[in-house]
Scaffold this active site. Structure first.
Site, PDB file in Angstrom:
ATOM      1  N   ARG A 124       0.809  -1.236   0.000  1.00  0.00           N
ATOM      2  CA  ARG A 124       0.000   0.000   0.000  1.00  0.00           C
ATOM      3  C   ARG A 124       0.835   1.276   0.000  1.00  0.00           C
ATOM      4  O   ARG A 124       0.383   2.334   0.407  1.00  0.00           O
ATOM      5  CB  ARG A 124      -0.987   0.001   1.175  1.00  0.00           C
ATOM      6  CG  ARG A 124      -1.995  -1.133   1.131  1.00  0.00           C
ATOM      7  CD  ARG A 124      -3.086  -0.957   2.167  1.00  0.00           C
ATOM      8  NE  ARG A 124      -4.086  -2.002   2.049  1.00  0.00           N
ATOM      9  CZ  ARG A 124      -4.059  -3.154   2.713  1.00  0.00           C
ATOM     10  NH1 ARG A 124      -3.055  -3.393   3.554  1.00  0.00           N
ATOM     11  NH2 ARG A 124      -4.995  -4.042   2.553  1.00  0.00           N
ATOM     12  N   LYS A 146       2.590  11.788 -10.282  1.00  0.00           N
ATOM     13  CA  LYS A 146       1.671  11.027 -11.120  1.00  0.00           C
ATOM     14  C   LYS A 146       2.359   9.739 -11.553  1.00  0.00           C
ATOM     15  O   LYS A 146       3.463   9.766 -12.101  1.00  0.00           O
ATOM     16  CB  LYS A 146       1.275  11.824 -12.366  1.00  0.00           C
ATOM     17  CG  LYS A 146       0.133  12.796 -12.163  1.00  0.00           C
ATOM     18  CD  LYS A 146      -0.295  13.341 -13.517  1.00  0.00           C
ATOM     19  CE  LYS A 146      -1.466  14.268 -13.398  1.00  0.00           C
ATOM     20  NZ  LYS A 146      -1.887  14.765 -14.735  1.00  0.00           N
ATOM     21  N   GLU A 188       7.837  19.766 -23.633  1.00  0.00           N
ATOM     22  CA  GLU A 188       7.253  19.972 -22.303  1.00  0.00           C
ATOM     23  C   GLU A 188       7.698  21.302 -21.703  1.00  0.00           C
ATOM     24  O   GLU A 188       6.946  21.921 -20.949  1.00  0.00           O
ATOM     25  CB  GLU A 188       7.623  18.815 -21.377  1.00  0.00           C
ATOM     26  CG  GLU A 188       6.793  17.561 -21.588  1.00  0.00           C
ATOM     27  CD  GLU A 188       5.348  17.713 -21.125  1.00  0.00           C
ATOM     28  OE1 GLU A 188       5.038  18.668 -20.393  1.00  0.00           O
ATOM     29  OE2 GLU A 188       4.520  16.872 -21.525  1.00  0.00           O
ATOM     30  N   LYS A 230       6.255  23.918 -12.430  1.00  0.00           N
ATOM     31  CA  LYS A 230       5.424  22.759 -12.114  1.00  0.00           C
ATOM     32  C   LYS A 230       5.358  22.503 -10.612  1.00  0.00           C
ATOM     33  O   LYS A 230       4.306  22.128 -10.089  1.00  0.00           O
ATOM     34  CB  LYS A 230       5.946  21.518 -12.839  1.00  0.00           C
ATOM     35  CG  LYS A 230       5.045  20.308 -12.599  1.00  0.00           C
ATOM     36  CD  LYS A 230       5.368  19.132 -13.473  1.00  0.00           C
ATOM     37  CE  LYS A 230       4.355  18.005 -13.241  1.00  0.00           C
ATOM     38  NZ  LYS A 230       4.613  16.819 -14.077  1.00  0.00           N
ATOM     39  N   GLU A 240      -4.832  17.267  -8.846  1.00  0.00           N
ATOM     40  CA  GLU A 240      -5.439  17.739 -10.086  1.00  0.00           C
ATOM     41  C   GLU A 240      -6.942  17.972  -9.955  1.00  0.00           C
ATOM     42  O   GLU A 240      -7.751  17.495 -10.753  1.00  0.00           O
ATOM     43  CB  GLU A 240      -5.153  16.747 -11.219  1.00  0.00           C
ATOM     44  CG  GLU A 240      -5.279  17.374 -12.601  1.00  0.00           C
ATOM     45  CD  GLU A 240      -4.776  16.467 -13.705  1.00  0.00           C
ATOM     46  OE1 GLU A 240      -5.587  16.079 -14.543  1.00  0.00           O
ATOM     47  OE2 GLU A 240      -3.574  16.157 -13.715  1.00  0.00           O
ATOM     48  N   ARG A 244      -3.909  22.206 -11.616  1.00  0.00           N
ATOM     49  CA  ARG A 244      -2.942  21.256 -12.162  1.00  0.00           C
ATOM     50  C   ARG A 244      -3.403  20.677 -13.498  1.00  0.00           C
ATOM     51  O   ARG A 244      -2.585  20.273 -14.323  1.00  0.00           O
ATOM     52  CB  ARG A 244      -2.664  20.129 -11.161  1.00  0.00           C
ATOM     53  CG  ARG A 244      -1.546  19.205 -11.641  1.00  0.00           C
ATOM     54  CD  ARG A 244      -1.083  18.242 -10.577  1.00  0.00           C
ATOM     55  NE  ARG A 244      -0.030  17.375 -11.110  1.00  0.00           N
ATOM     56  CZ  ARG A 244       0.602  16.453 -10.416  1.00  0.00           C
ATOM     57  NH1 ARG A 244       0.312  16.263  -9.136  1.00  0.00           N
ATOM     58  NH2 ARG A 244       1.538  15.712 -10.986  1.00  0.00           N
ATOM     59  N   ASN A 248      -2.023  19.837 -18.658  1.00  0.00           N
ATOM     60  CA  ASN A 248      -2.350  18.891 -19.722  1.00  0.00           C
ATOM     61  C   ASN A 248      -2.642  19.580 -21.053  1.00  0.00           C
ATOM     62  O   ASN A 248      -3.230  18.956 -21.946  1.00  0.00           O
ATOM     63  CB  ASN A 248      -3.560  18.045 -19.305  1.00  0.00           C
ATOM     64  CG  ASN A 248      -3.238  17.104 -18.159  1.00  0.00           C
ATOM     65  OD1 ASN A 248      -2.399  16.224 -18.272  1.00  0.00           O
ATOM     66  ND2 ASN A 248      -3.903  17.317 -17.037  1.00  0.00           N
ATOM     67  N   HIS A 251      -2.470  17.553 -24.228  1.00  0.00           N
ATOM     68  CA  HIS A 251      -2.374  16.130 -23.910  1.00  0.00           C
ATOM     69  C   HIS A 251      -3.577  15.328 -24.404  1.00  0.00           C
ATOM     70  O   HIS A 251      -3.425  14.156 -24.752  1.00  0.00           O
ATOM     71  CB  HIS A 251      -2.208  15.935 -22.399  1.00  0.00           C
ATOM     72  CG  HIS A 251      -0.810  16.151 -21.925  1.00  0.00           C
ATOM     73  ND1 HIS A 251      -0.143  17.333 -22.126  1.00  0.00           N
ATOM     74  CD2 HIS A 251       0.064  15.341 -21.266  1.00  0.00           C
ATOM     75  CE1 HIS A 251       1.076  17.239 -21.599  1.00  0.00           C
ATOM     76  NE2 HIS A 251       1.218  16.045 -21.081  1.00  0.00           N
ATOM     77  N   HIS A 255      -2.394  12.407 -26.462  1.00  0.00           N
ATOM     78  CA  HIS A 255      -2.569  11.025 -26.029  1.00  0.00           C
ATOM     79  C   HIS A 255      -3.368  10.229 -27.049  1.00  0.00           C
ATOM     80  O   HIS A 255      -3.098   9.040 -27.277  1.00  0.00           O
ATOM     81  CB  HIS A 255      -3.274  10.978 -24.670  1.00  0.00           C
ATOM     82  CG  HIS A 255      -2.378  11.317 -23.522  1.00  0.00           C
ATOM     83  ND1 HIS A 255      -2.843  11.451 -22.229  1.00  0.00           N
ATOM     84  CD2 HIS A 255      -1.047  11.553 -23.450  1.00  0.00           C
ATOM     85  CE1 HIS A 255      -1.839  11.747 -21.418  1.00  0.00           C
ATOM     86  NE2 HIS A 255      -0.737  11.816 -22.143  1.00  0.00           N
ATOM     87  N   HIS A 268       6.029  10.725 -26.803  1.00  0.00           N
ATOM     88  CA  HIS A 268       5.082  11.522 -26.021  1.00  0.00           C
ATOM     89  C   HIS A 268       5.243  13.023 -26.283  1.00  0.00           C
ATOM     90  O   HIS A 268       4.257  13.734 -26.514  1.00  0.00           O
ATOM     91  CB  HIS A 268       5.253  11.232 -24.529  1.00  0.00           C
ATOM     92  CG  HIS A 268       4.399  12.095 -23.648  1.00  0.00           C
ATOM     93  ND1 HIS A 268       3.023  12.032 -23.649  1.00  0.00           N
ATOM     94  CD2 HIS A 268       4.722  13.076 -22.759  1.00  0.00           C
ATOM     95  CE1 HIS A 268       2.535  12.926 -22.793  1.00  0.00           C
ATOM     96  NE2 HIS A 268       3.550  13.561 -22.239  1.00  0.00           N
TER      97      HIS A 268
END
Length: 369
Positions: A124, A146, A188, A230, A240, A244, A248, A251, A255, A268
């Site tokens: 966990r 993330k 980025e 960031k 997010e 935040r 993206n 993205h 994606h 990417h």
């Protein structure tokens, strides 16, 4: 002889889970610096078959006295899978890893995402350290917690927020980075400026040629600026829920392009570059921004050698269907990050499919004219 440069230190401030991001040359060999972040006796180094032969031995010298092993993936986005998480968890079990164990991610974004997710799952949640070896991972995926893996249906659909104990960005690892992957990382940095830092955007325009030829001083400045930006966003919105999500920009389009290309057609950062430009064109179509801002973005992307066109062979309706799987969407409605010009990104809900299709059709139609 190893060159010496000033090490930049940027703190990601999250209370008890705050951590440093170190940026400089020779940091993998600075064992006294990063070994302190390892609290237990067991360490699993997750890397890939490209990076490990170059840097694993240097990292292993800092693990003297600990019980450690390594797990290595094949290189590439297609290998960020549940199956490899299972293999990594098995490696932890073989190591006898306890709750104070640590996972070290030695590689690019794929390695960092999978290693972080593995650490989040074992008992966990155990510690992990990011040692990014690509420009893209240094300025983006290694910072902010993330983690996740891909499914055939889409990218990063399964994951967890799990912050690292430290980020060690040794720019010496970029010496071995192929040119295409280096340029993908610049996407980025440009994205961060496009979202909320118009002064950085202007600075990037002025120094694009220096960054393209990997001028070390300018590169460290650019990496630090993006990480600093960031880190501030993550501190204000870790999971997010609001601001935040602006990170993206590009993205959702990007994606979809990566997934449609089976994670082999575009890197990417290349997907993000094209996606940002598509988002800018959509913003322009919706009357949110001016054509001049779109042109500046396209010119900067081109100047650093990034793609600005959708590759031939893509289908607009397939891309739209993939965009509907994006995690930012709500109640089946498209929720995109658009902008009102350079440095002014915002979340826009309920974007019409017809407008998105028009932008995609126009971009794809370039190949048929």
């Amino acid at each position: 002889m190893t060159r010496t440069v000033t090490t930049e230190t940027i703190d990601v401030t999250l209370g008890e889970r705050s951590y440093p991001v170190w940026i400089g040359r020779g940091l993998l060999d600075d064992h006294a610096r990063w070994r302190a972040a390892v609290r237990g006796r067991h360490v699993l180094v997750i890397s890939n078959h490209t990076v490990a032969p170059l840097y694993l031995e240097r990292v292993s010298r800092g693990l003297d006295g600990l019980k450690w092993s390594s797990f290595q993936l094949e290189d590439g986005e297609a290998h960020k899978t549940f199956a490899n998480v299972g293999h990594a968890l098995h490696a932890l079990s073989q190591l006898g890893a306890t709750r104070d164990a640590c996972v070290i991610a030695l590689g690019g974004g794929v390695v960092g995402d999978l290693a972080g997710f593995t650490a989040a799952c074992w008992m966990r949640g155990i510690d992990f350290i990011q040692m990014p070896t690509t420009l893209l991972s240094m300025v983006d995926s290694s910072v902010g917690g993330k983690t996740g893996v891909n499914l055939p249906a889409g990218k990063n659909l399964v994951g967890a927020f799990h912050q690292p104990r430290a980020v060690i960005a040794d720019i010496g690892t970029l010496d071995s980075l192929p040119e295409r992957e280096y340029r993908a990382g610049l996407a980025e940095i440009i994205k961060g400026a496009a979202i909320g830092d118009p002064e950085l955007f202007t600075w990037l325009e002025l120094h694009a040629d220096a960054l393209h030829r990997r001028d070390e001083a300018r590169l460290i400045q650019a990496i630090a600026a993006k990480v600093r930006y960031k880190a501030g966003v993550v501190a204000r919105d870790e999971t997010e829920q609001g601001e935040r999500a602006l990170l993206n920009l590009g993205h959702t389009f990007g994606h979809a392009l990566e997934t449609a290309g089976h994670y082999t057609t575009l890197l990417h950062g290349e997907g993000v570059a094209i996606g940002m430009l598509l988002a800018a064109r959509l913003s322009e179509r919706l009357g949110m921004s001016a054509a001049a801002d779109t042109e500046r973005l396209g010119a900067l992307l081109h100047q650093v050698g990034l793609p600005t066109c959708v590759p031939a062979g893509f289908d607009a309706r397939q891309l739209l269907a993939l965009m509907h799987l994006d995690k930012k969407n709500t109640a089946g409605l498209l929720r995109l990050i658009l902008w009102r010009g350079i440095g002014q990104a915002e979340i826009v809900s309920g974007v019409g499919e017809s407008d998105v299709l028009a932008v995609l059709d126009e971009a794809i139609g370039v190949h048929t004219r």
